[in-house]
Design an enzyme around this catalytic site. Structure first.
Site, PDB file in Angstrom:
ATOM      1  CE  LYS A 173      36.674  43.421  26.370  1.00 30.60           C
ATOM      2  NZ  LYS A 173      36.777  42.864  27.716  1.00 30.60           N
ATOM      3  N   GLY A 223      41.689  41.016  36.031  1.00 36.02           N
ATOM      4  CA  GLY A 223      41.463  40.315  37.291  1.00 36.02           C
ATOM      5  C   GLY A 223      42.450  40.640  38.396  1.00 36.02           C
ATOM      6  CB  ALA A 234      41.601  44.666  32.193  1.00 39.64           C
ATOM      7  N   GLY A 235      41.550  45.586  35.348  1.00 40.03           N
ATOM      8  CA  GLY A 235      42.416  46.066  36.405  1.00 40.03           C
ATOM      9  C   GLY A 235      41.744  46.856  37.505  1.00 40.03           C
ATOM     10  CG  ASN A 277      33.194  39.844  35.101  1.00 38.90           C
ATOM     11  OD1 ASN A 277      33.310  38.895  34.339  1.00 38.90           O
ATOM     12  ND2 ASN A 277      32.374  39.778  36.125  1.00 38.90           N
ATOM     13  CB  THR A 278      37.473  40.345  38.512  1.00 36.81           C
ATOM     14  OG1 THR A 278      37.644  39.570  37.324  1.00 36.81           O
ATOM     15  CG2 THR A 278      37.954  39.535  39.711  1.00 36.81           C
TER      16      THR A 278
END
Length: 265
Positions: A102, A163, A189-190, A211-212
């Site tokens: 990635k 994040g 993301a987001g 992830n977050t």
């Protein structure tokens, strides 16, 4: 056999949820959450996580072995094409020639928005070097097409800033990217909660990477299970095809013919 697999670079995966390995309290919680998510592809930041580059230190691969998961080395923390290429070459050595990776080249440490000129430059070098590149990018349909033309195996536009948990801020651009792409498109993301993941899948994304949203939840393991269900439900809803939106009139859900009290009944 999964009748609706995610196919990336010719390999099939049963789960359309990809998860990161950062921000957990320890490796034990990392494993527990990832197992609960059902993810088969897990991302690892080579610059931040030990997968063998620090001999004698605990390694993530001890709890998430490559025999059980597809490890996706990523270039989190890289701000130039040169740094990203160097990092992924190190990851390939550590993972015995593993080609899938990635790519993310960031523009600044505040927004973590992608630096697209450097991303395009790094992608071209990596593809030429034999990597199978999944690429984090802006939700720009033109640049997404350029990355696909270079030879990237998956396009990964952000839904909102890394994040941030803000969800999908521009579904229209995502739809444009999805409609033109001939390779998988995954939101990266987001995502903040399960409904964000479901919406991404309902739009037609091939998968979601997060992830977050899991690691920063009050109960990461429970959230991982929720995300698994959300991705599956969103994909099924997309395949089923939603009803048309009608803003101008109500439509009864039950048949209106033969109602009690009507003539002839």
């Amino acid at each position: 056999m999964n009748a609706d697999p995610l196919v990336i670079a010719g390999k099939s995966y049963g789960s359309r949820l990809l998860v990161g390995t950062g921000k957990y309290k320890d490796f034990a919680q990392t494993r527990e959450a990832i197992v609960a998510s059902g993810a088969e592809i897990i991302t690892v930041a080579i610059r931040r996580t030990n997968i063998g580059q620090e001999p004698g230190q605990p390694s993530l691969l001890d709890v998430l072995p490559p025999a059980q998961f597809t490890i996706l080395p990523n270039t989190a923390g890289c701000y130039t094409a040169e740094d990203a290429v160097r990092t992924l070459r190190l990851g390939r050595e550590l993972l015995d020639g593993h080609a899938l990776c990635k790519l993310e080249v960031l523009g600044d440490p505040q927004t973590l928005f992608p630096n697209m000129p450097e991303t395009l430059k790094a992608a071209a070098t990596l593809v030429k070097d034999g990597f199978q590149v999944m690429v984090y990018c802006a939700d720009d349909p033109i640049q997404a097409r350029m990355l696909e033309d270079i030879g990237c195996v998956a396009i990964m536009p952000l839904a909102s800033l890394i994040g941030s948990g803000m969800g999908i801020l521009n579904p229209w651009n995502l739809k444009l990217i999805i409609e033109q792409a001939k390779v998988p498109v995954l939101v990266d993301a987001g995502v903040g909660t399960a409904s964000d993941a479901a919406i991404a899948m309902e739009l037609g994304c091939d998968g979601v990477l997060m992830n977050t949203a899991i690691a920063a939840a009050r109960d990461p393991v429970l959230m991982a299970g929720a995300m698994k269900k959300a991705v599956e439900a969103g994909r099924e809803a997309f395949r089923a095809g939603r009803m048309p939106k009608k803003t101008y009139a109500a439509s009864p859900s039950s048949p209106v013919g033969g109602l009690i009290g009507q003539a002839g009944t």
